[in-house]
Design a protein around this motif. Structure first.
Motif, PDB file in Angstrom:
ATOM      1  N   UNK A   1      -1.773  10.019   2.237  1.00  0.00           N
ATOM      2  CA  UNK A   1      -2.394   9.561   3.487  1.00  0.00           C
ATOM      3  C   UNK A   1      -1.600   8.469   4.192  1.00  0.00           C
ATOM      4  N   UNK A   2      -0.633   7.874   3.485  1.00  0.00           N
ATOM      5  CA  UNK A   2       0.136   6.792   4.091  1.00  0.00           C
ATOM      6  C   UNK A   2       1.378   7.295   4.815  1.00  0.00           C
TER       7      UNK A   2
ATOM      8  N   UNK B   1       3.800   8.413   7.444  1.00  0.00           N
ATOM      9  CA  UNK B   1       3.851   8.207   8.886  1.00  0.00           C
ATOM     10  C   UNK B   1       3.336   6.864   9.355  1.00  0.00           C
ATOM     11  N   UNK B   2       2.796   6.043   8.437  1.00  0.00           N
ATOM     12  CA  UNK B   2       2.315   4.710   8.817  1.00  0.00           C
ATOM     13  C   UNK B   2       3.448   3.720   8.607  1.00  0.00           C
ATOM     14  N   UNK B   3       3.936   3.142   9.695  1.00  0.00           N
ATOM     15  CA  UNK B   3       5.055   2.215   9.614  1.00  0.00           C
ATOM     16  C   UNK B   3       4.610   0.770   9.697  1.00  0.00           C
ATOM     17  N   UNK B   4       5.561  -0.120   9.537  1.00  0.00           N
ATOM     18  CA  UNK B   4       5.257  -1.537   9.641  1.00  0.00           C
ATOM     19  C   UNK B   4       5.029  -1.927  11.097  1.00  0.00           C
TER      20      UNK B   4
ATOM     21  N   UNK C   1       0.827  -1.201   0.000  1.00  0.00           N
ATOM     22  CA  UNK C   1       0.000   0.000   0.000  1.00  0.00           C
ATOM     23  C   UNK C   1       0.866   1.257   0.000  1.00  0.00           C
ATOM     24  N   UNK C   2       1.953   1.229   0.767  1.00  0.00           N
ATOM     25  CA  UNK C   2       2.831   2.397   0.840  1.00  0.00           C
ATOM     26  C   UNK C   2       3.407   2.730  -0.541  1.00  0.00           C
TER      27      UNK C   2
ATOM     28  N   UNK D   1       1.182   7.473  -6.419  1.00  0.00           N
ATOM     29  CA  UNK D   1       0.110   8.363  -6.892  1.00  0.00           C
ATOM     30  C   UNK D   1       0.260   9.773  -6.318  1.00  0.00           C
ATOM     31  N   UNK D   2       0.925   9.877  -5.157  1.00  0.00           N
ATOM     32  CA  UNK D   2       1.193  11.210  -4.608  1.00  0.00           C
ATOM     33  C   UNK D   2       2.310  11.899  -5.399  1.00  0.00           C
TER      34      UNK D   2
END
Length: 329
Positions: free
Chosen positions: A130-131, A133-136, A113-114, A120-121
């Protein structure tokens, strides 16, 4: 009447007309964004396995977004993604999966997803990522299962070496133990990949990366005998089935599993990957260094290799006590 949007798309033409119909389809249609991303991956010449990985992870993302009633990539927020990840992890645990395997699967989704949202960004189809800062997921490291010497001998004694398939499986397991190659790499080996003079195998690993893997004199002897028994056939794959067709990954896995059952191996998963772990363990225990092990196994970083060293640290300590330069002064 113009359509009101909460955020603008990062395109120069986006502000000239507020009508959503003039926005690029990658901003307003998830399927279009996914197709464009996969096209970009094909242009980069990523492997079929990597493309399948992205297709699978994005299919799961679409399923989660549909549940949240989100259709446009430009409307996806960080909160939506956090909800999707939380829901997916809960689903896996409810199905009876242990937390650690569930975390491993979740991390595969997160990486897929990242990559999609980063792209696309970067392309300007969404204004903010929106992704970001979202880590594993941090999960506990499980003890790596390996075969004992007794189990290895029992497994190698299991095939009926008086038959073609039995001797093939015997040599196949010896190759896994002697080289530590992945099962997909083993299945892909061809006759021209063997350098008999230097005793190396040309292996095609993850990401279409090619490497040379050495093998021992013992394996050379049995591999030569097997190739003579195999004879001249239409395919150049080394390991073939009874119909003289390439022996596929699934067939190799099933054969090894059946030998494990016949040998009554308990307490460890009998699989090609366990042979790979066993190779790494024995390589370190016998005094091999982490850098050469990294090259043999085909890892891009030392992280996994360090894990082997840490897990078998007691045995490494024994090697150090035996070969310490200071002790030998």
């Amino acid at each position: 009447m113009s359509t009101e949007r909460k955020r603008r798309v990062n395109l120069a033409a986006a502000g000239r007309n507020s009508s959503a119909t003039e926005l690029p389809p990658e901003s307003t249609d998830f399927e279009a964004a996914r197709a464009a991303f996969l096209r970009y991956c094909r242009i980069r010449n990523l492997s079929d396995k990597t493309l399948d990985y992205y297709r699978d992870t994005l299919k799961e993302l679409e399923r989660q977004l549909t549940t949240l009633e989100i259709e446009r990539p430009m409307d996806i927020t960080r909160e939506h993604l956090m909800d999707a990840l939380e829901t997916k992890r809960s689903e896996k645990i409810k199905r009876g999966r242990a937390a650690t395997p569930a975390d491993a699967t979740m991390n595969k989704l997160i990486r897929g997803w990242r990559a999609f949202f980063n792209w696309i960004h970067t392309e300007g189809f969404i204004d903010t990522n929106p992704f970001k800062g979202i880590g594993t997921i941090k999960s506990e490291r499980r003890i790596i299962e390996t075969f004992s010497n007794t189990q290895i001998k029992t497994l190698l004694d299991a095939p009926n070496r008086s038959t073609f398939t039995g001797y093939r499986d015997y040599v196949l397991m010896m190759t896994l133990l002697d080289t530590g190659v992945r099962v997909s790499e083993l299945a892909g080996l061809r006759l021209q990949d063997v350098d008999w003079r230097d005793r190396t195998l040309k292996v095609y690993g993850k990401g279409r990366k090619e490497r040379l893997v050495p093998f021992s004199r013992t394996l050379e002897k049995h591999l030569r005998e097997y190739t003579e028994m195999r004879g001249v056939i239409d395919t150049d794959h080394i390991f073939v089935n009874i119909d003289n067709e390439p022996f596929q990954v699934r067939g190799i896995q099933q054969a090894i599993q059946l030998y494990g059952q016949a040998a009554r191996i308990k307490g460890v998963r009998v699989s090609p990957h366990t042979f790979r772990h066993t190779f790494a363990k024995m390589y370190i225990m016998n005094g091999g260094d982490s850098f050469s092990l990294q090259k043999i196994l085909g890892h891009t970083s030392l992280e996994i290799v360090r894990m082997y060293v840490n897990l078998f640290g007691t045995d490494v300590a024994k090697q150090h006590a035996k070969f310490s330069p200071l002790e030998r002064l």
